[in-house]
Motif scaffolding. Structure first.
Motif: not given
Length: 392
Positions: A217-225
């Motif tokens: 999330k910090k990196l702008g991605q989803s928890y479910n990547t």
């Protein structure tokens, strides 16, 4: 939260804590027809005892209501007897397992949404007929989608309904007011965990999906990547976060914060709100970029009878919008029907930003969804690499 709201909520919640801490774990009625019985196992403190008494009073016929509490969601998962026990997948290795015999003749059990996929795969639970529930339509669509799954436990818009969410919350940042007053700033988002002045002063949950997820999330991605290898700088960010950590635990992460050994902790809102009641130096914030959502569900054990009308009566009573405020205030978790009806709640409760986060923040947050076997192996590998070095 301003001081007036904090004091009002603390006063009310302290009464709740005192009441729940002195009540027995089983609430039942005597002198009733044994065929008119509802047997429920629930997470401790997730339902106010007053709600059970009010439900009993609302019934046209006397009934035996046997509500027994368990301390941990893992214990409740174990009570659901599987019809078959397949070999554990990597996805299931990410769960905190406890293997104990199940218990028969239960009508309803609390289950965390994170356990839902495994419960379906192992045939520990059966689908519910949501069409028979008056309150199903009151649930937000995301909460309905969460529990629609296929027989492999994967989200499926046309799948069966495998649980009814009755309470939810978030993963939050809990911090010491006094220590951050000295620092001259307060936490607002996940990136604060990487600040150099907090090195060795952070408690982290001992959960791969939570910690890898907040880093995503910090990196702008989803928890479910699905593919972690595609995320630039993820490994280095995880190693930096690990170097910041003083302590990992999913059950005792608040103790170092209370004693002052740490200054900041990642934790679940229900735990943190309970600590805030007793320790006013602790405050909490939901990270602005979004966080993990959790939900507690009513599920039907696979061996439960379908002939008990008390099951639907209880679920509808529990989820009725007019009880959303009572459940939310008295348990430290938000009623699943409260989002659509929070305008009817007291202003002090509506302004509680942990119990009732602003809708845009909820929209930026995510439930942890099941991973493919390949993705689960990848998460486990990243987690083991991150934890391979001792904490500071």
């Amino acid at each position: 939260m301003n001081r007036r709201i904090f004091l009002q909520l603390t006063s009310l919640n302290t009464l709740r804590w005192l009441a729940l801490s002195t009540l027995p774990t089983t609430l039942s009625a005597c002198g009733t027809n044994p065929d008119n019985t509802l047997n429920v196992r629930l997470l401790k403190n997730s339902i106010p005892p007053q709600l059970v008494r009010q439900f009993r009073a609302s019934l046209e016929q006397p009934a035996s209501l046997n509500f027994a509490a368990e301390e941990q969601l893992s214990h409740l998962f174990d009570l659901l007897t599987p019809t078959e026990t397949p070999a554990a997948t990597t996805q299931q290795q990410l769960l905190p397992w406890r293997r104990t015999p199940g218990v028969s003749q239960l009508d309803l059990v609390t289950l965390g949404n994170y356990w839902l996929s495994a419960a379906i795969q192992q045939q520990r639970i059966q689908p519910l007929n949501a069409g028979e529930l008056k309150t199903w339509s009151e649930l937000p669509s995301r909460w309905q989608q969460l529990v629609r799954r296929n027989n492999q436990g994967q989200p499926d818009p046309s799948g069966s309904v495998w649980g009814i969410p009755y309470r939810w919350g978030t993963t939050v940042l809990a911090f010491r007011r006094d220590r951050f007053r000295d620092l001259g700033w307060t936490p607002t988002d996940w990136n604060d965990l990487w600040r150099p002045e907090l090195a060795g002063k952070i408690s982290l949950l001992d959960r791969a999906r939570e910690i890898i997820g907040l880093t995503l999330k910090k990196l702008g991605q989803s928890y479910n990547t699905a593919n972690l290898d595609d995320v630039t700088n993820l490994r280095s960010q995880l190693q930096q976060l690990h170097s910041q950590a003083r302590f990992y635990s999913s059950t005792h992460y608040l103790e170092p914060l209370i004693t002052g050994d740490t200054q900041l902790a990642v934790g679940w809102s229900s735990d943190v709100l309970a600590a805030m009641e007793r320790y006013p130096q602790i405050n909490a914030v939901i990270p602005l970029s979004g966080t993990a959502l959790w939900a507690e569900l009513w599920v039907r054990p696979a061996n439960a009878s379908n002939e008990n009308p008390l099951v639907n009566q209880w679920i509808d009573f529990c989820l009725a919008p007019e009880r959303a405020g009572q459940l939310s205030l008295l348990t430290g978790g938000t009623s699943s029907t409260a989002l659509g009806f929070n305008r009817d709640l007291p202003k002090e409760l509506r302004e509680h930003r942990v119990l009732f986060p602003p809708n845009p923040l909820v929209q930026r947050s995510e439930f942890l969804l099941p991973l493919s076997e390949e993705s689960a192996q990848q998460y486990l590998r990243y987690w083991e690499e991150m934890r391979s070095q001792p904490v500071t």
